[in-house]
Design an enzyme around this catalytic site. Sequence first.
Site, PDB file in Angstrom:
ATOM      1  N   ARG A   1       0.835  -1.205   0.000  1.00 28.80           N
ATOM      2  CA  ARG A   1       0.000   0.000   0.000  1.00 28.80           C
ATOM      3  C   ARG A   1       0.869   1.255   0.000  1.00 28.80           C
ATOM      4  O   ARG A   1       0.616   2.193  -0.763  1.00 28.80           O
ATOM      5  CB  ARG A   1      -0.919  -0.025   1.229  1.00 28.80           C
ATOM      6  CG  ARG A   1      -1.714   1.252   1.411  1.00 28.80           C
ATOM      7  CD  ARG A   1      -2.722   1.147   2.548  1.00 28.80           C
ATOM      8  NE  ARG A   1      -2.136   0.777   3.827  1.00 28.80           N
ATOM      9  CZ  ARG A   1      -2.826   0.615   4.950  1.00 28.80           C
ATOM     10  NH1 ARG A   1      -4.151   0.775   4.953  1.00 28.80           N
ATOM     11  NH2 ARG A   1      -2.232   0.276   6.077  1.00 28.80           N
TER      12      ARG A   1
ATOM     13  N   GLU B   1     -11.646  -4.075  17.122  1.00 28.59           N
ATOM     14  CA  GLU B   1     -11.409  -2.804  16.419  1.00 28.59           C
ATOM     15  C   GLU B   1     -12.779  -2.226  16.077  1.00 28.59           C
ATOM     16  O   GLU B   1     -13.689  -2.973  15.696  1.00 28.59           O
ATOM     17  CB  GLU B   1     -10.578  -3.077  15.159  1.00 28.59           C
ATOM     18  CG  GLU B   1     -10.202  -1.832  14.388  1.00 28.59           C
ATOM     19  CD  GLU B   1      -9.214  -2.108  13.237  1.00 28.59           C
ATOM     20  OE1 GLU B   1      -8.157  -2.727  13.470  1.00 28.59           O
ATOM     21  OE2 GLU B   1      -9.526  -1.708  12.112  1.00 28.59           O
TER      22      GLU B   1
END
Length: 314
Positions: free
Chosen positions: A141, A308
């Site tokens: 990324r 999360e």
Amino acid sequence: MLFNYFSSDSPSDLYKLRETLAVVNFNTDCVASPDGAISSGLRIFGEPVNEVWGIRGESIEHGQTGRCSWRQSSEIICAAIWLSADECADIEASTQDAYAEILATLSSQGYPYPFRFWNYIPKINHGDGDQEEYKKFCSGRLQAFRQTNLAEESFPAASALGHHTHGGVVYVLSSKHTGIHHKNQLQTDAYKYPRQYGANSPSFARATSITVENQDLFFISGTASIIGHKTMAVGDLKGQLDTTVNNIQHLIDHAKQEGCAASLKTIKAYIRHEQDLATCKAFLETRFPDTPTIFLHADVCRDDLLVEIECFFG
Ligand code: 3EB
């Protein structure tokens, strides 16, 4: 006006509504689906619903550029790209290619400012040290962002989770105008994490706000029990929930101070162990009783994180 809700209607019925920008579904394989759904590969706990993004009062155009599927309104595009199971065998190179392609498509469609990414990949915690799948994903990324000249200050809000099927998906919301990317003073910027967390740091902002046609939008990234750069409350679910929601509250307070008028609309909670579901649900029902929330079975990108949580404000 961008809106987000959860619906048990089928993706094909949801796409019959002219306002539907994207339908993300769960409990399916992580592959491009003929009904246009963004299949995540994640399993949802409880009643199976889809995550729906819509733009009030607008009709949506859709198309495909290379491997990238997109739907767009006048101001916002949603684009998705899948990685095949084979491509996931080299997650670093495949992530770099997928990001390069998705970023090129956002620009060629005229929406060059990404403000919210979601990344769902298989086996996210497999591999040791720098060879962990998540760390290789981060390298790919970052290389794509560098190659596209996207600077750290322009990294948008994101979530990155592991699912238990094959293949991967990246989907993104992007705009014609730039948003504002926020730090959390309680946390080290993810793109400045020290070397111990990988050769290339995660490329995302803690939150992104953007005003689109006079509507304030605010996206809180996947947020976990991290203070500074350290995982807090290892092995302690309640402690992790407290730290996570404290991080979220800090971002909300900061956005309000900056004049953001958006209000909390939806929450996605990612839970590593199914046995933690009841506790997580009870905790979020107490803290955010009026907010539609979905609970997903997912591996969090650090193997010591149990939960999360991400939020959308519109
Ligand atoms: C963290 O704060 C937890 O790599 O895109 C949260 C949100 C996390 C997004 C990403 C990772 C990402 O470091 C992990």
